[in-house]
Design an enzyme around this catalytic site. Structure first.
Site, PDB file in Angstrom:
ATOM      1  N   ALA A 269      24.745  77.540  56.443  1.00 25.39           N
ATOM      2  CA  ALA A 269      25.674  77.838  57.535  1.00 25.39           C
ATOM      3  C   ALA A 269      25.533  79.243  58.101  1.00 25.39           C
ATOM      4  O   ALA A 269      26.278  79.617  58.996  1.00 25.39           O
ATOM      5  CB  ALA A 269      27.114  77.623  57.055  1.00 25.39           C
TER       6      ALA A 269
ATOM      7  N   ARG B 281      22.614  81.393  51.390  1.00 26.69           N
ATOM      8  CA  ARG B 281      22.218  82.491  50.501  1.00 26.69           C
ATOM      9  C   ARG B 281      22.657  83.846  51.055  1.00 26.69           C
ATOM     10  O   ARG B 281      22.907  84.768  50.297  1.00 26.69           O
ATOM     11  CB  ARG B 281      20.699  82.479  50.299  1.00 26.69           C
ATOM     12  CG  ARG B 281      20.214  81.315  49.413  1.00 26.69           C
ATOM     13  CD  ARG B 281      18.706  81.316  49.266  1.00 26.69           C
ATOM     14  NE  ARG B 281      18.053  81.046  50.540  1.00 26.69           N
ATOM     15  CZ  ARG B 281      16.743  81.165  50.753  1.00 26.69           C
ATOM     16  NH1 ARG B 281      15.961  81.581  49.769  1.00 26.69           N
ATOM     17  NH2 ARG B 281      16.218  80.890  51.924  1.00 26.69           N
TER      18      ARG B 281
ATOM     19  N   VAL C 188      20.813  76.113  47.345  1.00 20.93           N
ATOM     20  CA  VAL C 188      20.925  74.678  47.078  1.00 20.93           C
ATOM     21  C   VAL C 188      19.820  74.161  46.167  1.00 20.93           C
ATOM     22  O   VAL C 188      19.916  73.048  45.645  1.00 20.93           O
ATOM     23  CB  VAL C 188      20.944  73.863  48.387  1.00 20.93           C
ATOM     24  CG1 VAL C 188      22.127  74.255  49.261  1.00 20.93           C
ATOM     25  CG2 VAL C 188      19.624  73.993  49.157  1.00 20.93           C
TER      26      VAL C 188
ATOM     27  N   ASN D 113      22.796  70.485  55.878  1.00 24.52           N
ATOM     28  CA  ASN D 113      21.961  71.115  56.905  1.00 24.52           C
ATOM     29  C   ASN D 113      20.860  71.991  56.325  1.00 24.52           C
ATOM     30  O   ASN D 113      19.829  72.164  56.963  1.00 24.52           O
ATOM     31  CB  ASN D 113      22.853  71.956  57.831  1.00 24.52           C
ATOM     32  CG  ASN D 113      22.046  72.871  58.712  1.00 24.52           C
ATOM     33  OD1 ASN D 113      21.372  72.443  59.645  1.00 24.52           O
ATOM     34  ND2 ASN D 113      22.087  74.169  58.414  1.00 24.52           N
TER      35      ASN D 113
ATOM     36  N   SER E 125      15.012  65.444  61.121  1.00 26.85           N
ATOM     37  CA  SER E 125      14.055  66.009  62.070  1.00 26.85           C
ATOM     38  C   SER E 125      13.286  64.868  62.716  1.00 26.85           C
ATOM     39  O   SER E 125      13.186  63.763  62.152  1.00 26.85           O
ATOM     40  CB  SER E 125      13.080  66.932  61.336  1.00 26.85           C
ATOM     41  OG  SER E 125      11.988  67.281  62.163  1.00 26.85           O
TER      42      SER E 125
ATOM     43  N   TYR F 146       5.981  68.786  55.008  1.00 27.86           N
ATOM     44  CA  TYR F 146       7.264  68.890  55.699  1.00 27.86           C
ATOM     45  C   TYR F 146       7.701  67.526  56.224  1.00 27.86           C
ATOM     46  O   TYR F 146       8.858  67.114  56.043  1.00 27.86           O
ATOM     47  CB  TYR F 146       7.181  69.891  56.852  1.00 27.86           C
ATOM     48  CG  TYR F 146       8.462  69.954  57.653  1.00 27.86           C
ATOM     49  CD1 TYR F 146       9.619  70.497  57.095  1.00 27.86           C
ATOM     50  CD2 TYR F 146       8.531  69.436  58.946  1.00 27.86           C
ATOM     51  CE1 TYR F 146      10.811  70.532  57.819  1.00 27.86           C
ATOM     52  CE2 TYR F 146       9.710  69.476  59.674  1.00 27.86           C
ATOM     53  CZ  TYR F 146      10.849  70.026  59.102  1.00 27.86           C
ATOM     54  OH  TYR F 146      12.029  70.045  59.811  1.00 27.86           O
TER      55      TYR F 146
ATOM     56  N   PRO G 152      16.684  66.003  65.097  1.00 26.87           N
ATOM     57  CA  PRO G 152      16.353  66.744  66.312  1.00 26.87           C
ATOM     58  C   PRO G 152      14.847  66.912  66.496  1.00 26.87           C
ATOM     59  O   PRO G 152      14.075  66.971  65.531  1.00 26.87           O
ATOM     60  CB  PRO G 152      16.992  68.125  66.072  1.00 26.87           C
ATOM     61  CG  PRO G 152      17.780  68.009  64.797  1.00 26.87           C
ATOM     62  CD  PRO G 152      17.185  66.879  64.039  1.00 26.87           C
TER      63      PRO G 152
ATOM     64  N   GLU H 189      15.868  79.919  63.986  1.00 25.28           N
ATOM     65  CA  GLU H 189      14.946  80.689  63.150  1.00 25.28           C
ATOM     66  C   GLU H 189      13.868  79.808  62.519  1.00 25.28           C
ATOM     67  O   GLU H 189      13.030  80.291  61.759  1.00 25.28           O
ATOM     68  CB  GLU H 189      15.720  81.391  62.030  1.00 25.28           C
ATOM     69  CG  GLU H 189      16.703  82.441  62.508  1.00 25.28           C
ATOM     70  CD  GLU H 189      17.461  83.068  61.355  1.00 25.28           C
ATOM     71  OE1 GLU H 189      17.350  82.575  60.211  1.00 25.28           O
ATOM     72  OE2 GLU H 189      18.172  84.061  61.584  1.00 25.28           O
ATOM     73  N   PHE H 190      13.887  78.503  62.826  1.00 25.29           N
ATOM     74  CA  PHE H 190      13.003  77.542  62.168  1.00 25.29           C
ATOM     75  C   PHE H 190      11.539  77.967  62.205  1.00 25.29           C
ATOM     76  O   PHE H 190      10.857  78.022  61.173  1.00 25.29           O
ATOM     77  CB  PHE H 190      13.161  76.161  62.818  1.00 25.29           C
ATOM     78  CG  PHE H 190      12.242  75.102  62.276  1.00 25.29           C
ATOM     79  CD1 PHE H 190      12.603  74.365  61.158  1.00 25.29           C
ATOM     80  CD2 PHE H 190      11.021  74.838  62.879  1.00 25.29           C
ATOM     81  CE1 PHE H 190      11.763  73.382  60.655  1.00 25.29           C
ATOM     82  CE2 PHE H 190      10.171  73.864  62.384  1.00 25.29           C
ATOM     83  CZ  PHE H 190      10.546  73.133  61.261  1.00 25.29           C
TER      84      PHE H 190
END
Length: 253
Positions: free
Chosen positions: A11, A35, A62, A88, A141, A154, A184, A190-191
Site C-alpha cells: 500500500a 515494507r 509478505v 496487491n 496482470s 513473471y 491490468p 514504480e513497476f
C-alpha cells in the site's frame, strides 16, 4: 453501523496506495501493509485529514510467513475483522531469456507474487470464513493471460495468481466469500523502475509516447467490484490502455 475494513498489501505506492485513497473516500477503515512504513504512516495521516478515515499500518514483508501471521494476529481484534482483502503486493525483476535469468530475481518474484499472496490469504481469510462474508481482490496482470518474450517467470507467477483466484472462488463458494481478479495492462507506477532495478531511463522508455493506465484506474475497478450488491460477484477483469492491445502490441504517437 460499524465501518467496513479493507486490508491492502503493497500500500505504500502505486496501485496499493491508489486503492487506499479510493476506499478511504468511500468510507472504509484502512489496514495498510508494506515494507516502507514511513510512506504508510504519511499516507495514513493524509487520508485521515482528507477523509476522516481510521488507518492501522503494518511494516510487513509478505514473503515471510511467520512475520505475516505474527503481525496480523497481534493487531487489535477489531482490525482483524477484514471485509475486503486486496492482495496487491507484487513485482517483476529483470527481463531476460530463461537461459540467462537471474535465480535471485526468480526467487523474489515467486516469493512475493505467489507465496506472499498465499501467506496473506491463509492468515486473513479464516476470519472471513468464520463470519461467512468477505471479498478477496487479487491484483494480477495481463501477464496472467498471455506470455511475452523474456517475461517467462513473471508471467508464470501471474498465471499462478489467476489459477489461485479461480481455486479460491471454488473453495470459498459455500462460505459466501466473493473472489475477484483484476488484470491490468500497462500501468505507470514504480513497476518498471523496480523491474529494471532503478534504471529510470529504461523505465521511462516503457511509457514513452503512450497513454498508459494510471494506478487510480485500477483502484476504481477494485472499488467497483467491492461495491456490487451481495448477489453479484465480478469474477475477472482485464483492463488495458486504449493504446495497448496485448502485452507486446501497442501504438505510440
Amino acid at each position: 453501523m460499524s465501518k467496513k475494513t479493507v486490508f491492502i498489501t503493497g500500500a505504500s505506492a502505486g496501485i496499493g496506495e491508489a486503492c487506499a485513497r479510493t476506499f478511504a473516500r468511500e468510507g472504509y477503515d484502512l489496514l495498510l501493509a508494506a515494507r516502507r512504513i514511513d510512506r504508510l504512516e504519511a499516507l495514513a495521516a493524509q487520508l485521515m485529514h482528507d477523509f476522516g478515515t481510521s488507518a492501522y499500518t503494518l511494516a510487513l514483508d509478505v514473503r515471510d510467513a511467520d512475520e505475516v501471521s505474527t503481525a496480523f494476529n497481534n493487531i487489535p481484534e477489531h482490525w482483524r475483522q477484514v471485509d475486503v482483502l486486496v492482495n496487491n503486493a507484487g513485482l517483476s525483476q529483470g527481463l531476460d531469456p530463461i537461459y540467462e535469468g537471474d535465480i535471485g530475481d526468480w526467487d523474489r518474484m515467486i516469493d512475493t507474487n505467489i507465496k506472499g499472496l498465499l501467506y496473506i490469504t491463509r492468515t486473513v481469510v479464516p476470519g472471513m470464513v468464520a463470519r461467512k462474508q468477505g471479498h478477496i481482490i487479487n491484483i494480477g496482470s495481463i501477464a496472467a493471460k498471455e506470455v511475452y518474450p523474456k517475461g517467462n517467470v513473471y508471467c508464470a507467477t501471474k498465471h499462478a495468481v489467476d489459477a489461485l483466484t479461480q481455486g479460491m472462488r471454488i473453495d470459498l463458494l459455500d462460505k459466501h466469500i466473493k473472489v475477484t481478479a483484476i488484470h491490468p495492462g500497462m500501468v505507470e507506477t514504480e513497476f518498471s523502475e523496480v523491474r529494471f532495478k532503478g534504471d529510470t531511463e529504461r523505465a521511462a522508455a516503457v511509457y514513452d509516447r503512450i497513454a498508459p493506465l494510471l494506478a487510480e484506474d485500477i483502484a476504481e475497478a477494485a472499488w467497483f467490484a467491492a461495491s456490487r450488491p451481495k448477489h453479484v460477484n465480478v469474477n475477472d477483469m482485464v483492463i488495458m490502455p486504449t493504446m495497448q492491445a496485448t502485452a507486446t502490441i501497442a501504438i505510440r504517437e
